[in-house]
Design an enzyme around this catalytic site. Structure first.
Site, PDB file in Angstrom:
ATOM      1  N   GLU A  65       0.828  -1.203   0.000  1.00  8.68           N
ATOM      2  CA  GLU A  65       0.000   0.000   0.000  1.00  8.68           C
ATOM      3  C   GLU A  65       0.865   1.258   0.000  1.00  8.68           C
ATOM      4  O   GLU A  65       1.991   1.253   0.478  1.00  8.68           O
ATOM      5  CB  GLU A  65      -0.869   0.024   1.264  1.00  8.68           C
ATOM      6  N   CYS A  99       3.489   8.493   0.945  1.00  6.98           N
ATOM      7  CA  CYS A  99       3.921   7.571   1.996  1.00  6.98           C
ATOM      8  C   CYS A  99       4.046   6.199   1.349  1.00  6.98           C
ATOM      9  O   CYS A  99       3.047   5.639   0.918  1.00  6.98           O
ATOM     10  CB  CYS A  99       2.867   7.579   3.100  1.00  6.98           C
ATOM     11  N   CYS A 123       5.636  -7.155   7.192  1.00  7.52           N
ATOM     12  CA  CYS A 123       6.626  -6.714   8.186  1.00  7.52           C
ATOM     13  C   CYS A 123       6.839  -7.840   9.184  1.00  7.52           C
ATOM     14  O   CYS A 123       5.905  -8.554   9.531  1.00  7.52           O
ATOM     15  CB  CYS A 123       6.113  -5.464   8.913  1.00  7.52           C
ATOM     16  N   CYS A 148       4.189  -5.550  15.700  1.00  6.66           N
ATOM     17  CA  CYS A 148       3.588  -4.621  16.667  1.00  6.66           C
ATOM     18  C   CYS A 148       2.092  -4.922  16.778  1.00  6.66           C
ATOM     19  O   CYS A 148       1.416  -5.123  15.772  1.00  6.66           O
ATOM     20  CB  CYS A 148       3.823  -3.174  16.233  1.00  6.66           C
ATOM     21  N   CYS A 190      -0.732  -2.808  14.887  1.00  2.16           N
ATOM     22  CA  CYS A 190      -0.517  -2.472  13.474  1.00  2.16           C
ATOM     23  C   CYS A 190      -1.061  -3.554  12.541  1.00  2.16           C
ATOM     24  O   CYS A 190      -0.753  -4.739  12.712  1.00  2.16           O
ATOM     25  CB  CYS A 190       0.992  -2.289  13.258  1.00  2.16           C
ATOM     26  N   CYS A 223      -1.616   2.323   6.903  1.00  2.15           N
ATOM     27  CA  CYS A 223      -1.393   1.164   6.022  1.00  2.15           C
ATOM     28  C   CYS A 223      -1.667  -0.199   6.636  1.00  2.15           C
ATOM     29  O   CYS A 223      -1.583  -0.388   7.823  1.00  2.15           O
ATOM     30  CB  CYS A 223       0.035   1.208   5.532  1.00  2.15           C
TER      31      CYS A 223
HETATM   32  N1  SAH Z   1       7.856   0.186  10.462  1.00  3.55           N
HETATM   33  C1  SAH Z   1       8.045   1.570  10.600  1.00  3.55           C
HETATM   34  C2  SAH Z   1       7.329   2.393   9.537  1.00  3.55           C
HETATM   35  C3  SAH Z   1       5.995   1.922   9.107  1.00  3.55           C
HETATM   36  S1  SAH Z   1       4.697   2.073  10.283  1.00  3.55           S
HETATM   37  C4  SAH Z   1       7.638   2.025  11.979  1.00  3.55           C
HETATM   38  O1  SAH Z   1       7.056   1.238  12.716  1.00  3.55           O
HETATM   39  O2  SAH Z   1       7.933   3.164  12.336  1.00  3.55           O
HETATM   40  C5  SAH Z   1       4.350   3.829  10.199  1.00  3.55           C
HETATM   41  C6  SAH Z   1       3.814   4.422  11.472  1.00  3.55           C
HETATM   42  O3  SAH Z   1       2.453   4.021  11.706  1.00  3.55           O
HETATM   43  C7  SAH Z   1       4.590   4.018  12.706  1.00  3.55           C
HETATM   44  O4  SAH Z   1       4.804   5.129  13.541  1.00  3.55           O
HETATM   45  C8  SAH Z   1       3.643   3.033  13.350  1.00  3.55           C
HETATM   46  O5  SAH Z   1       3.917   2.861  14.705  1.00  3.55           O
HETATM   47  C9  SAH Z   1       2.310   3.661  13.058  1.00  3.55           C
HETATM   48  N2  SAH Z   1       1.147   2.798  13.209  1.00  3.55           N
HETATM   49  C10 SAH Z   1       1.025   1.497  12.906  1.00  3.55           C
HETATM   50  N3  SAH Z   1      -0.213   1.052  13.206  1.00  3.55           N
HETATM   51  C11 SAH Z   1      -0.882   2.111  13.708  1.00  3.55           C
HETATM   52  C12 SAH Z   1      -2.209   2.292  14.196  1.00  3.55           C
HETATM   53  N4  SAH Z   1      -3.081   1.282  14.245  1.00  3.55           N
HETATM   54  N5  SAH Z   1      -2.558   3.517  14.629  1.00  3.55           N
HETATM   55  C13 SAH Z   1      -1.670   4.554  14.592  1.00  3.55           C
HETATM   56  N6  SAH Z   1      -0.419   4.447  14.142  1.00  3.55           N
HETATM   57  C14 SAH Z   1      -0.020   3.225  13.710  1.00  3.55           C
HETATM   58 FE1  SF4 Z   2       6.125  -3.196  11.242  1.00  3.16          FE
HETATM   59 FE2  SF4 Z   2       3.803  -2.055  11.757  1.00  3.16          FE
HETATM   60 FE3  SF4 Z   2       5.561  -2.340  13.712  1.00  3.16          FE
HETATM   61 FE4  SF4 Z   2       6.027  -0.558  11.741  1.00  3.16          FE
HETATM   62  S1  SF4 Z   2       4.376  -0.493  13.253  1.00  3.16           S
HETATM   63  S2  SF4 Z   2       7.459  -2.067  12.620  1.00  3.16           S
HETATM   64  S3  SF4 Z   2       5.092  -1.651  10.016  1.00  3.16           S
HETATM   65  S4  SF4 Z   2       4.545  -4.019  12.603  1.00  3.16           S
END
Ligand code: SAH
Ligand code: SF4
Length: 350
Positions: free
Chosen positions: A91, A104, A111, A115, A118, A332
């Protein structure tokens, strides 16, 4: 096997084409076409048919195909689902700010980091993207809309520092003068905190903005939502951030997704302020985007305001990030999850 020509630096291309018997000016011509986003060698109209044939035999041009597109009714934010030659999908989101267009993009299909809040993390990992596939996302968006992208954030699917070499290659290509010429100061890279790679990035001295997804003031909370914290804890992470800011002179941007009842108390704010004290940094608060199945809810507005007041009182600048494209789920991971099967079927048909 044909080689990935759009991932090559201009001087690498020069050597390649010299070995194929081409004159030295050819590399600059081909490089410019590639970075304007041509999808086939026969679109390179100032290159002879004979040379085009040589290129076809030795190289391929990676491109991103639009599988799905959602346009926000509120603010014109566009969210794309792209597929690549092997059917993998990622995406990307194109946003319109007053200073221009920001894209973006994704750096991996999926990934590994897991997390818990996410959508990408929940969907697992497929593979790294090549530098050319990162460029291809930008080029497909420019071609779809006719606009010029002025800013890039590596905040789509994937962990950029887990695909370090390809990401560094992308950064050099996208900022090159004969390429898309998007300067490092117009690029942000977001990481969950792969500490050794933060040091490695600092050594490159790029003038990009490093965003660090912190999301918690201590190890107790952070290890519960971000498994990477069990490998590199907040002491190690914040030390790396201080080093990075000192080495590059660039302010670190900390991302902090506010999750109701998890990390949004006043005590969390005070602890965060203490831990960031004296660092060249900024905190971005984002109401967490509720992802199906996680059970997380976004914090209430008053909670966020109280949190921000505590940070500011302690001298830490903080903002609540404006959320664009909220009606199309612009953060995303979710579009791919619902459409990945369809994307793969389409690709197999080709
Ligand atoms: N992997 C990298 C970049 C991609 S994620 C990282 O984790 O930083 C991009 C951003 O979206 C990160 O700050 C991540 O923590 C945040 N993110 C992921 N899921 C989210 C959610 N459900 N609500 C708000 N932010 C989220
Ligand atoms: Fe991966 Fe999502 Fe964690 Fe970023 S926030 S490191 S994309 S699992």
């Amino acid at each position: 096997m044909p080689a990935d020509i759009k991932s090559m630096y201009e001087d690498e291309l020069k050597k390649e084409l010299a070995a194929l018997g081409e004159p030295s000016y050819r590399a600059a011509q081909v490089y410019q076409w590639l970075h304007r986003g041509v999808k086939a060698f026969d679109e390179m109209t100032n290159i002879s048919k004979k040379t085009q044939r040589k290129l076809v035999e030795n190289y391929y041009i990676s491109s991103a195909t639009i599988e799905k597109k959602l346009i926000s009714d509120y603010d014109d934010t566009r969210k794309y689902l792209f597929s690549f030659a092997d059917g993998e999908t990622v995406e990307s989101v194109l946003m319109h700010y007053h200073h221009g267009y920001t894209s973006c993009i994704s750096t991996q299909a999926g990934c590994k980091m897991g997390c818990t809040f996410c959508a990408t993390g929940q969907g697992g990992f497929s593979r790294n993207l090549t530098a050319s596939e990162m460029l291809a996302q930008l080029q497909a968006e420019q071609q779809d809309t006719g606009i010029r992208i002025s800013n890039v954030v590596l905040m789509g699917m994937g962990e950029p520092l887990d695909n370090f070499d390809n990401v560094v290659r992308f950064l050099r290509l996208v900022s090159s003068e004969n390429g898309m010429n998007i300067g490092m100061r117009h690029i942000s890279l977001s990481t969950c905190g792969i500490v050794p790679k933060i040091y490695a990035l600092a050594e490159l001295d790029f003038q990009l903005t490093l965003s660090v997804s912190l999301h918690a003031p201590n190890d107790d909370i952070r290890s519960r939502t971000m498994p990477i914290n069990r490998k590199y804890n907040t002491v190690q992470l914040l030390e790396a951030c201080r080093y990075y800011a000192g080495k590059t002179g660039r302010r670190i941007s900390f991302e902090y997704a506010m999750i109701d009842g998890v990390n949004d108390s006043d005590a969390c704010a005070s602890e965060l302020a203490l831990r960031l004290k004296g660092m060249l940094c900024h905190v971005n608060l984002i109401p967490v985007n509720t992802v199906g199945g996680t059970g997380y809810k976004k914090s209430r507005k008053e909670r966020m305001q109280s949190f921000i007041r505590i940070l500011e009182k302690a001298g830490i600048t903080a903002t609540v990030r404006r959320t664009l494209g909220s009606d199309i789920n612009a953060s995303c991971g979710q579009l791919r999850r619902s459409a990945s099967h369809a994307g793969k079927k389409e690709a197999r048909k080709e």
